[in-house]
Every structure is written in structure tokens, then in C-alpha cells.
Design a protein around this motif. Sequence first.
Motif, PDB file in Angstrom:
ATOM      1  N   GLU A 241      32.357  65.089  68.597  1.00  0.00           N
ATOM      2  CA  GLU A 241      30.950  65.417  68.371  1.00  0.00           C
ATOM      3  C   GLU A 241      30.500  64.975  66.980  1.00  0.00           C
ATOM      4  N   SER A 242      31.393  65.174  66.013  1.00  0.00           N
ATOM      5  CA  SER A 242      31.033  64.753  64.651  1.00  0.00           C
ATOM      6  C   SER A 242      30.895  63.232  64.560  1.00  0.00           C
ATOM      7  N   LYS A 245      27.716  61.733  65.939  1.00  0.00           N
ATOM      8  CA  LYS A 245      26.493  61.895  65.143  1.00  0.00           C
ATOM      9  C   LYS A 245      26.340  60.772  64.119  1.00  0.00           C
TER      10      LYS A 245
END
Length: 291
Positions: A241-242, A245
Motif C-alpha cells: 500500500e505504501s 502511493k
Amino acid sequence: MSRKLVALGIVAAVALILASTSLFTVAQTQQALVLQFGEWKRTIKEPGLHAKIPFIQDVVLLDARVLDVDPPVEQVILADQKRLEVDAFARYRITEPLQFYQSVGNEMVVEQRLAATVNSALRRVLGNATLLAVLSQERARVMADIKAQVNQEARRFGVEIVDVRIRRADLPEATSQAVYDRMRSEREREAREARAQGNEQAQQIRSRAERERTVILAEAQRDSQVLRGEGDNQAIRIVAESASKNADFYAFYRSLEAYRASVRGENTQMVLSPDSEFFRYFNSMGNAQRR
């Protein structure tokens, strides 16, 4: 005058002699038979001073108290084939002095006869009794039977048996040793059985504990692997998820972590091509400075 004194002295001496031979005392603990030329004349049971015909009648004093008979230790065989060494005693009283005098004569003889009678009664009665009866409350009944049988024989001697008791009843020495050895063997057998049962229970407890330990370790390892997998999965998800981004920043951060891990020592040496992908950020920083 002197002849009269002598005569009086002689008369007094004769009277004293006659008095001493015609009077006798029966004590509180005695009874007496008066015999005339060996023939019975009368029986005296009252204590006090009594008279007899001197030189013709004799007096035989007998004991009126309760007397003891102590027979020798007798070995008897019980109804259950147990051997016992029995030490008994009896107490008797002379109730018929004339019959006593005519049948046995004196106390020494009657004690010998009664001792044999007591031992015979012991053999007969105890031969029909068990060891449990001798050692239990039935012992009073056994004693009563022995006393009754001894009394039947004792009446012939003019005496009455007051009591018969067993002072001690022991197993013979050889039998006692055999019983002791058997009891010891039995206790040793019980001890071995107890130890064997204890060892078996200990082995069962150890086996159960080892099985529970194995199960607990397996479950703990399984749970740890599950937790570790969940943690790794969550870490990967967070990283993904990081990275999604800002992919460029994440790549740059990973490269910095790699640089830090590679050049951690003081004398670290690396042989790489200048245009290696590993140093792409250094190259890009150099190009930016030239511009």
C-alpha cells in the motif's frame, strides 16, 4: 513340807504337760482334723482354742486359704492345627478336709495331681478351639470349660477349683520364626507390588506429560507460524500500500537501505560497474549537478 512342795511341783508339771498335749489352736487361715489312732473323729473349721485327748488323738492342720497351682508350660495343638505353648495356673481351696487327707494327704501331692489335671484339660479343650478363639473374647468361654473339667477331677481330692487362667499363650520358637519369615516375605511382596504399581503410574504420568508437551509445542509452533504468516502478510500488504502511493520514493528508500547495509563496515570494498543499476540514484544525482 519339802515333800509336799515336790509333790505339788510334780502334779503341776503333769498338769502342764497334759494341758499342752490336750489343747491346740486353729488359726484363722486353718482347718483341722482330729484323728484317734489314725481314725477320723471330727473336723474343726472354726478358729480358736480346742481340746483333744492327749496321747490318743492327733491333730492334722490344713490350709483354709485359696492356694495356687502352677503347672509347667504345656504345648498343645489347636483345632486349626496351630501349636501353642500355654502357661496356665489354677487356684483351689480345700473344701472337704477329710476327703483331702484320705485321698492325697498333703498339699504337695494335690498340687502335682492338679497340675497334671490342668494340663490334660488344656489339651482337651484347646484341641477343639481355634487360635482366634483363644485370642478373642471367646477366651472366657474356653477358660470356663477348662475350669469345669478340672473341677470334675478335683472333687475327688476334696478341693474346689476357684479359677483357671492362661497366663501366656505363645507360638513355639520355630513356629514364631516361620510366621515372622512369612510375614516378612508377605510385606516384601506387597512392597514390590507397590513399587511396581508406582513405577507403572509414574511411567504413565511421564508418558502423558510428554504427549501433552509434544501437543502443546506443536500447537504453539502452529500458532506461531500462523501468526508469523499473518504478520508477514500484513507487512507485505502495508508495504504494497505504501509503495502504491509513491513508487519512486519507495524505490529510492529501498536503495538507501541497501546502501546502508552494504557500506556498514569501515573497510567495505565493492567492485561494481559505474553504470550499475545499484548506483543509479548516484548517477542521476551527478547528471543533475552537471545540468
